[in-house]
Design an enzyme around this catalytic site. Structure first.
Site, PDB file in Angstrom:
ATOM      1  N   HIS A   1       4.942  -5.262   6.477  1.00 52.78           N
ATOM      2  CA  HIS A   1       4.634  -4.030   6.957  1.00 52.78           C
ATOM      3  C   HIS A   1       3.331  -3.807   7.624  1.00 52.78           C
ATOM      4  CE1 HIS A   1       2.546  -2.285   3.346  1.00 52.78           C
ATOM      5  NE2 HIS A   1       3.169  -3.157   2.816  1.00 52.78           N
TER       6      HIS A   1
ATOM      7  N   ASP B   1       1.675  -0.884   7.841  1.00 53.49           N
ATOM      8  CA  ASP B   1       0.779   0.166   7.411  1.00 53.49           C
ATOM      9  C   ASP B   1       0.121  -0.049   6.341  1.00 53.49           C
ATOM     10  OD1 ASP B   1       3.472   0.201   6.281  1.00 53.49           O
ATOM     11  OD2 ASP B   1       2.999   2.179   5.650  1.00 53.49           O
TER      12      ASP B   1
ATOM     13  N   ASP C   1      -2.759  -5.208   1.482  1.00 52.42           N
ATOM     14  CA  ASP C   1      -1.499  -4.938   1.239  1.00 52.42           C
ATOM     15  C   ASP C   1      -0.953  -4.042   2.403  1.00 52.42           C
ATOM     16  OD1 ASP C   1       0.960  -3.766   0.542  1.00 52.42           O
ATOM     17  OD2 ASP C   1      -0.097  -2.610  -0.993  1.00 52.42           O
TER      18      ASP C   1
ATOM     19  N   GLU D   1       6.014   1.824   5.307  1.00 56.98           N
ATOM     20  CA  GLU D   1       6.381   1.312   4.105  1.00 56.98           C
ATOM     21  C   GLU D   1       5.729   2.035   2.902  1.00 56.98           C
ATOM     22  OE1 GLU D   1       6.132  -1.390   0.388  1.00 56.98           O
ATOM     23  OE2 GLU D   1       4.761  -0.347   1.709  1.00 56.98           O
ATOM     24  N   GLU D   2       4.397   2.438   2.923  1.00 63.94           N
ATOM     25  CA  GLU D   2       3.729   3.047   2.103  1.00 63.94           C
ATOM     26  C   GLU D   2       4.102   4.328   1.747  1.00 63.94           C
ATOM     27  OE1 GLU D   2       2.267   1.025  -0.006  1.00 63.94           O
ATOM     28  OE2 GLU D   2       1.300  -0.551   1.248  1.00 63.94           O
TER      29      GLU D   2
ATOM     30  N   ASP E   1       4.805  -9.746   1.080  1.00 65.81           N
ATOM     31  CA  ASP E   1       4.120  -8.587   0.608  1.00 65.81           C
ATOM     32  C   ASP E   1       4.075  -8.754  -0.887  1.00 65.81           C
ATOM     33  OD1 ASP E   1       3.229  -6.055   0.633  1.00 65.81           O
ATOM     34  OD2 ASP E   1       4.816  -4.981   0.548  1.00 65.81           O
TER      35      ASP E   1
ATOM     36  N   HIS F   1      -3.938  -0.150  -3.509  1.00 59.47           N
ATOM     37  CA  HIS F   1      -3.836   1.319  -3.074  1.00 59.47           C
ATOM     38  C   HIS F   1      -5.015   2.053  -3.809  1.00 59.47           C
ATOM     39  CE1 HIS F   1       1.060   0.938  -3.213  1.00 59.47           C
ATOM     40  NE2 HIS F   1       0.352   0.340  -2.229  1.00 59.47           N
TER      41      HIS F   1
END
Length: 488
Positions: A77, A79, A116, A146-147, A170, A458
């Site tokens: 992904h 983003d 990520d 995705e996030e 991922d 994150h």
């Protein structure tokens, strides 16, 4: 910026990662990066197209003589999670990520790194430009959002992809390969709560809880780290003894990140401020003792505010809201009995806001069982109905059912033994990989997920181990060549 990345190995992968770091790409703002990748594909003569949602696919024909080999889809992904320390101004829609190497790890200065899933994307791009690699038909699928919502995968066009196997890039653990993941759903609670003017003799203070590690709300949820929302709400419940009323609250920014900071503005009688401040100091000691060895940086402070707000929640609404928040489900609900050592069901109290009586909460439930997700959503609904709030479930997505008999998995395990000298650990992850959604749309695909070692995803502590990226690259190239070689 980030010129030093060009000197890391494998050089093609890091060159592409530099592009990703220099191109702002928080969820919902991937358009500039998509345009850059399309121009790059045009420059290399690679076919590319997008589906109606905007997901990007780039294709490369098979090496001559390998046209009948299984088609390989490389998936990641575009983003990234946008998190910065509160004292570091960073506009994720405009500013590049500033990276540096620290003792064998790549980090970002005061922000998330975007490893990520930037490293997976960079690896797929490097594979597409590798003219020495022997391969079957290749497709690189780059999904959006995705996030925040799994939107790209949820809206992926059906009947579009042509490959036979899918390599999801991922995952975040060297030496492991994933064959299953949790599903999840967002739980959103909203209410308009009654307010009242400040009374004579009331003053305003700000309560701040900062300094926590945070982390990924799936893969870190069992580590015992502090959740700023959960802890500050607990503090506020204790301070109710001083006749506080809640004026405003701000905690967490993303439902899939464990909150590191939370802030509350309170109204309370002026003659209670000194006692309340002493109690806050005692609570800081208590919370630090509870988190010792796990989350060492907690800071809890109370600061007088010179300007008085016009309104605060009335005393009854303030008590009800804090009681409901204090009772809300949080953390690990249950460990799996089918997959030992894996969290089955959890909930992250991710985002809580109160402003002028408008209350908003967004929690993310993850589970290997859809029925457990439904149950927690119902518990939220029942709890917050008691204070007149409305609850809804959004962005639900399915889990990925493990297939331990996968022929792709067997190839990867054999290759891992050859290249690394050990068997990979076969895992199910308590996080929302896109594989479950993709499997629902393309049930014929055989798929696995693997990647380098990423820690602190994150959060601004996000980092990637450089040696693990080199190993990841060797495994990815080796697996693609292996898949292009007839068995037997």
């Amino acid at each position: 910026m980030n010129e030093h990345l060009e000197h890391l190995t494998p050089q093609p992968l890091w060159r592409h990662f530099r592009t990703l770091c220099n191109t702002p790409r928080p969820s919902g703002h991937e358009a500039e990066l998509v345009a850059i990748l399309e121009r790059w594909a045009d420059g290399r003569g690679l076919a590319h197209d997008r589906d109606d949602f905007g997901n990007l696919r780039i294709r490369k024909p098979a090496t001559a003589g390998r046209e009948t080999a299984p088609g390989v889809i490389l998936q990641g992904h575009l983003d990234m999670v946008a998190q910065a320390n509160a004292d570091h101004p960073h506009d994720f829609t405009r500013d590049p990520i500033e990276t540096y190497v620290d003792d064998g790890w790549l980090r970002a200065r005061h922000t998330t790194l975007g490893a990520d899933n930037g490293l997976g994307v960079a690896a797929a791009l490097a594979i597409l430009e590798d003219d020495e690699l022997v391969h079957g038909p290749l497709e690189a699928l780059f999904t959006l959002e995705e996030e925040t919502s799994m939107g790209g995968a949820m809206h992926l066009a059906e009947g579009w992809l042509e490959g036979d196997v899918l390599l999801n890039l991922d995952s975040e653990d060297r030496g492991e390969v994933f064959i299953g993941c949790a599903g999840g759903a967002d739980i959103v609670v909203e209410a308009q709560l009654p307010t009242a003017e400040l009374c004579a003799g009331e003053v305003a203070v700000q309560l701040s809880l900062t300094g926590l590690v945070g982390g990924h709300s799936g893969i870190d949820i069992h580590r015992g780290r502090g959740n700023a929302n959960r802890l500050l709400i607990r503090v506020l419940r204790v301070l109710e003894a001083f006749d506080i009323r809640l004026v405003s609250y701000r905690g967490g920014t993303l439902r899939n990140a464990i909150p590191r900071e939370a802030f509350a503005t309170l109204a309370l009688p002026a003659d209670e401020v000194a006692a309340a401040k002493r109690r806050v100091a005692e609570l800081q000691k208590t919370l630090r003792a509870e988190l010792a060895g796990i989350d060492e940086g907690l800071a809890l402070t109370m600061t007088p505010l010179p300007a008085l707000p016009e309104q605060a929640l009335n005393a009854h609404a303030s008590r009800l809201l804090l009681a409901a928040l204090n009772a809300a489900p949080y953390g690990v609900e249950r460990m799996s009995t089918d997959v030992p050592g894996v969290v089955e069901t959890s909930n992250n109290l991710g985002v809580v806001n109160l402003e002028k009586g408008r209350f908003h909460l967004c929690a993310l439930v993850r589970s290997l069982r859809d029925s457990a997700t439904t149950d927690i959503a119902d518990r939220f609904r029942g709890l917050f109905e008691l204070i007149g709030a409305r609850t809804r479930v959004e962005h639900a997505y399915p889990g990925w059912t493990p297939n331990p008999d996968s022929s792709l998995l067997a190839r990867f395990r054999r290759l891992h033994r050859q290249l690394v000298g050990s068997d990979p650990a076969v895992k199910v992850i308590h996080a929302g990989l896109e594989c479950g959604i993709l499997a629902g749309k393309y049930p014929q695909l055989d798929m696995i997920s693997f990647g380098p070692s990423i820690r602190g995803a994150h959060s601004p502590d996000e980092r990637v181990e450089l040696d693990s990226v080199s190993e990841f690259w060797r495994l990815l190239r080796g697996l693609i060549e292996d898949l292009a070689t007839p068995e037997g």
